[in-house]
Scaffold this motif. Sequence first.
Motif, PDB file in Angstrom:
ATOM      1  N   GLN A  76       0.801  -1.139   0.043  1.00  0.00           N
ATOM      2  CA  GLN A  76      -0.080  -0.021  -0.089  1.00  0.00           C
ATOM      3  C   GLN A  76       0.855   1.321  -0.038  1.00  0.00           C
ATOM      4  N   ASN A  77       2.005   1.179   0.772  1.00  0.00           N
ATOM      5  CA  ASN A  77       2.693   2.279   0.786  1.00  0.00           C
ATOM      6  C   ASN A  77       3.411   2.692  -0.350  1.00  0.00           C
ATOM      7  N   GLU A  79       2.542   1.714  -3.261  1.00  0.00           N
ATOM      8  CA  GLU A  79       1.251   2.265  -4.397  1.00  0.00           C
ATOM      9  C   GLU A  79       1.246   3.845  -4.243  1.00  0.00           C
ATOM     10  N   LYS A  80       1.163   4.109  -2.716  1.00  0.00           N
ATOM     11  CA  LYS A  80       1.028   5.423  -2.784  1.00  0.00           C
ATOM     12  C   LYS A  80       2.190   6.294  -3.133  1.00  0.00           C
ATOM     13  N   GLU A  81       3.436   5.970  -3.255  1.00  0.00           N
ATOM     14  CA  GLU A  81       4.442   6.758  -3.549  1.00  0.00           C
ATOM     15  C   GLU A  81       4.526   6.680  -5.131  1.00  0.00           C
ATOM     16  N   GLN A  86      -0.681   6.146  -9.561  1.00  0.00           N
ATOM     17  CA  GLN A  86      -2.078   6.645  -8.989  1.00  0.00           C
ATOM     18  C   GLN A  86      -2.719   7.625  -9.764  1.00  0.00           C
ATOM     19  N   GLY A 381      -7.913   9.252  -1.956  1.00  0.00           N
ATOM     20  CA  GLY A 381      -7.294   8.133  -1.088  1.00  0.00           C
ATOM     21  C   GLY A 381      -6.215   7.487  -1.944  1.00  0.00           C
ATOM     22  N   VAL A 382      -5.970   6.351  -1.676  1.00  0.00           N
ATOM     23  CA  VAL A 382      -4.842   5.438  -2.501  1.00  0.00           C
ATOM     24  C   VAL A 382      -5.769   4.219  -3.125  1.00  0.00           C
ATOM     25  N   SER A 446      -8.166   2.590   0.109  1.00  0.00           N
ATOM     26  CA  SER A 446      -7.944   2.879   1.499  1.00  0.00           C
ATOM     27  C   SER A 446      -7.874   4.507   1.649  1.00  0.00           C
ATOM     28  N   SER A 447      -8.685   5.118   2.221  1.00  0.00           N
ATOM     29  CA  SER A 447      -8.500   6.689   2.431  1.00  0.00           C
ATOM     30  C   SER A 447      -7.402   6.955   3.506  1.00  0.00           C
ATOM     31  N   LEU A 448      -6.352   7.636   3.149  1.00  0.00           N
ATOM     32  CA  LEU A 448      -5.506   8.039   4.234  1.00  0.00           C
ATOM     33  C   LEU A 448      -5.538   9.544   4.585  1.00  0.00           C
TER      34      LEU A 448
END
Length: 448
Positions: A76-77, A79-81, A86, A381-382, A446-448
Motif C-alpha cells: 500500500q505504501n 503504491e502511494k509513492e 496513482q 485516497g490510495v 484505502s483513505s489516508l
Amino acid sequence: MDTTSIKNLFKLKSVPIEVPKQETSKTEDTPKIEAESFEESRKRTYHESGYRDSSRTNGNHSTLSICLDAVYSKFQNEEKEMVEKQQKLKESYVNEQKNRETEIKALTVSQETKEEQLKNKNKEIENHQNNIETLKAEILDLPRNPEKHNVKATKGASTKFWIGAILLVPISLYLLTFYISTSYSAFFKSFDAKSTVIQSVLDAQALSKAWNEGLIEGAFVSLIPFVFLGLGFLIHMFSENKTTGNYIKLGLLFIVTFVFDSILAYEIESKLYELNKVFDSPPFDLKIAFTKIQFWGIIFAGFIVYIIWGLVFDFVMKEHKEKDRIKNEQEIRQKNVLFLLEKINVLKKEIEEILGNIGTTKELIIKTWGRIEELQNIIDGVIIPTKDYKLYASEYVQGWITFIGEKIAVSKTEKQTMIESCIETYNINLETVGANSDNQNLVYLSSL
C-alpha cells in the motif's frame, strides 16, 4: 521438494490474472523493457522477503498471516509513492467527477427553469381566479347597470317587457273581435231596418254565422284578423333598421291598412245607406261616405287600434331584445368562467407534473453530489490494484514455501501439510483485502 515444483503447486492454487494486450511501436520498446525490469525486480524483492521471513519463523503459517498483513501495508505504501501510477488509476474517476459536476450544473439549470415555470403557472392561476371573480360580479350587476359594462341595454327592461306583453293581449283580442265582426258585416251580413249602427258593425255571433253560411265564409272571417296582425308585425321588422327603404315600406303598410279599413267602412256604410235611402236619394259614393261619421268611426276603430297594436308590439320586441342582450352578455361571461375554470384545472395538472419533475431533479442532484463525494474520497485516497497485490503477495508466499521445501527437515507428509496451511492462509488474506479470484479487477480503496 525443489523450487520449480513449489511454484507449480502454488500456481494450481492461484487464479490467472488477465493482462490486456497493448500494441506498441518500436520506439516504445525501451520503456516497456524498463517497466518489465522494475516489475521483475519488485517480484524478486517480495520473493526474497518471503524466503527470509519464513526462515525467521520456521515457515509457521500462523506467523504468515501477520506477515501478509505487513506485506499488504508495505504494498500500500509503495503504491502511494507511485504518483504517476496513482494518477493513471484515478484518471477515470477524475473524468467521471467532471462529468458529474457538469451533470449537476445541467440539473440545477433544469430545476431553476422548472421552478420559474411553476411560479409563472401559479401566477397565471391567480390571474384566472381574479378574472373569474370579476366575471361573476359582472353577471350579477349586468341587469342593474348594463351601461357600466359597455352593454347597450336599458336598465329595467324586464318590467317594461311584461307590461307591454300584458297590454298586447287585450288589444289583440279587440282586433280579432273587431275585424271578425266588420269583415262579416261588410261582405256577408244582410241588414234590416231594425239594425242599429252598432249592431251593423259589431255582431256577437259573426263568427258562428259565417261558418254556418259556408266554409269559405267562415275561413275568410276567421283568418282576416291575422292579416292585420301580420301587418303590425311588419311595422316592427321595418322599424328595426332605420333606412329610407324601410321608411317607405312602413308608409306603404299604413296606406294599405288604411285603404282596407276604408273598404270595410265603405261596404258597411253602403249597406246602411241603401237600407235607409228614399226615392230621391242620390247613389251612394265616396263623397257621401266621407260625410258619414260612422264611416270614419269604423276606420279609426280599426286603423288606430291596429297602429297602437303595432307600436306596442314593436316596443315589446325591443324590450325583449334589450333583455336578451343582457342575458346574452351574462351567458358569454358564464362561458368565460367555465373556460377559465378548465384552464385552471389544466394548469393544476401541469403544476403537479412540474412538482414531480422538480422532486425527481432534486433527488438526482443529491444522488449525484453523493457520487461526487465518493469519487473525491477515491481521488484523495490510495487506489490499490488488487490484481497487482495478488501478484506480489503470491511471490512472497512462494518465497515462504520455498524455504519450507528447502530448509525445514521434516517428513514429506508434514511438509506438505505446512505448505497447504500456508496456501490456505494466503487465500484467506486475499479474501480479507478483497483480492480474491472472483474480483480480480476490483480496486481496493484505502483513505489516508
